[in-house]
Design a protein around this motif. Structure first.
Motif, PDB file in Angstrom:
ATOM      1  N   ILE A  60      12.423   4.152   5.414  1.00  0.00           N
ATOM      2  CA  ILE A  60      12.801   3.165   6.425  1.00  0.00           C
ATOM      3  C   ILE A  60      11.565   2.649   7.153  1.00  0.00           C
ATOM      4  N   LEU A  61      10.660   3.546   7.491  1.00  0.00           N
ATOM      5  CA  LEU A  61       9.436   3.149   8.182  1.00  0.00           C
ATOM      6  C   LEU A  61       8.599   2.211   7.318  1.00  0.00           C
ATOM      7  N   ARG A  62       8.518   2.491   6.016  1.00  0.00           N
ATOM      8  CA  ARG A  62       7.776   1.604   5.117  1.00  0.00           C
ATOM      9  C   ARG A  62       8.407   0.211   5.098  1.00  0.00           C
ATOM     10  N   GLU A  63       9.742   0.159   5.045  1.00  0.00           N
ATOM     11  CA  GLU A  63      10.424  -1.136   5.044  1.00  0.00           C
ATOM     12  C   GLU A  63      10.150  -1.900   6.336  1.00  0.00           C
ATOM     13  N   ILE A  64      10.189  -1.223   7.456  1.00  0.00           N
ATOM     14  CA  ILE A  64       9.908  -1.866   8.746  1.00  0.00           C
ATOM     15  C   ILE A  64       8.462  -2.349   8.781  1.00  0.00           C
ATOM     16  N   THR A  65       7.545  -1.514   8.337  1.00  0.00           N
ATOM     17  CA  THR A  65       6.129  -1.875   8.317  1.00  0.00           C
ATOM     18  C   THR A  65       5.896  -3.090   7.434  1.00  0.00           C
ATOM     19  N   ASP A  66       6.514  -3.094   6.254  1.00  0.00           N
ATOM     20  CA  ASP A  66       6.366  -4.239   5.347  1.00  0.00           C
ATOM     21  C   ASP A  66       6.928  -5.514   5.976  1.00  0.00           C
ATOM     22  N   SER A  67       8.046  -5.375   6.662  1.00  0.00           N
ATOM     23  CA  SER A  67       8.664  -6.531   7.315  1.00  0.00           C
ATOM     24  C   SER A  67       7.753  -7.080   8.412  1.00  0.00           C
ATOM     25  N   ILE A  68       7.221  -6.204   9.238  1.00  0.00           N
ATOM     26  CA  ILE A  68       6.307  -6.628  10.308  1.00  0.00           C
ATOM     27  C   ILE A  68       5.073  -7.277   9.703  1.00  0.00           C
ATOM     28  N   GLN A  69       4.556  -6.658   8.664  1.00  0.00           N
ATOM     29  CA  GLN A  69       3.356  -7.181   8.004  1.00  0.00           C
ATOM     30  C   GLN A  69       3.613  -8.577   7.447  1.00  0.00           C
ATOM     31  N   SER A  70       4.771  -8.789   6.828  1.00  0.00           N
ATOM     32  CA  SER A  70       5.064 -10.099   6.250  1.00  0.00           C
ATOM     33  C   SER A  70       5.254 -11.148   7.351  1.00  0.00           C
ATOM     34  N   HIS A  71       5.834 -10.766   8.492  1.00  0.00           N
ATOM     35  CA  HIS A  71       5.983 -11.698   9.610  1.00  0.00           C
ATOM     36  C   HIS A  71       4.620 -12.078  10.184  1.00  0.00           C
ATOM     37  N   LEU A  72       3.706 -11.145  10.234  1.00  0.00           N
ATOM     38  CA  LEU A  72       2.371 -11.444  10.749  1.00  0.00           C
ATOM     39  C   LEU A  72       1.606 -12.356   9.802  1.00  0.00           C
ATOM     40  N   GLU A  73       1.823 -12.197   8.502  1.00  0.00           N
ATOM     41  CA  GLU A  73       1.110 -13.003   7.519  1.00  0.00           C
ATOM     42  C   GLU A  73       1.615 -14.442   7.489  1.00  0.00           C
ATOM     43  N   VAL A  74       2.833 -14.688   7.931  1.00  0.00           N
ATOM     44  CA  VAL A  74       3.404 -16.025   7.942  1.00  0.00           C
ATOM     45  C   VAL A  74       2.742 -16.895   9.001  1.00  0.00           C
ATOM     46  N   GLY A  75       2.348 -16.303  10.122  1.00  0.00           N
ATOM     47  CA  GLY A  75       1.750 -17.060  11.233  1.00  0.00           C
ATOM     48  C   GLY A  75       0.372 -17.601  10.895  1.00  0.00           C
TER      49      GLY A  75
END
Length: 94
Positions: A60-75
């Protein structure tokens, strides 16, 4: 067993408790050995029914981390914050 660590001990505790008590419907000496197909079924249910909570939390933590990482890369590049290190986050939450 799905995990050789904790879940095996949990089932061992249940087995010990079950062997220590009987419901009184028949003497414990009248107990017969479990049939092979019943034993296989029970083992399969126990293997598939037990979830290693630590591994699930890491997933679950990996999924959350990946999600946060992808949101940061979009900006925009100037909007990016400090990169998240997955191992660092795993250490924090353990």
């Amino acid at each position: 067993m799905s995990s050789a660590d904790g879940s095996q001990h949990a089932w061992l505790g249940l087995l010990k408790w079950s062997l220590a008590y009987c419901d009184g419907t028949r003497p414990s000496s009248a107990t017969t050995e479990m049939k092979k197909e019943d034993l296989e079924f029970l083992q399969k249910v126990m293997e598939e029914g037990i979830i290693n909570e630590g591994d699930r939390m890491k997933s679950i933590l990996r999924e959350i981390t990946d999600s946060i990482q992808s949101h940061l890369e979009v900006g925009e590049p100037e909007e990016k914050e400090e990169e998240f290190d997955e191992e660092e986050l795993l250490d924090i939450f353990q």
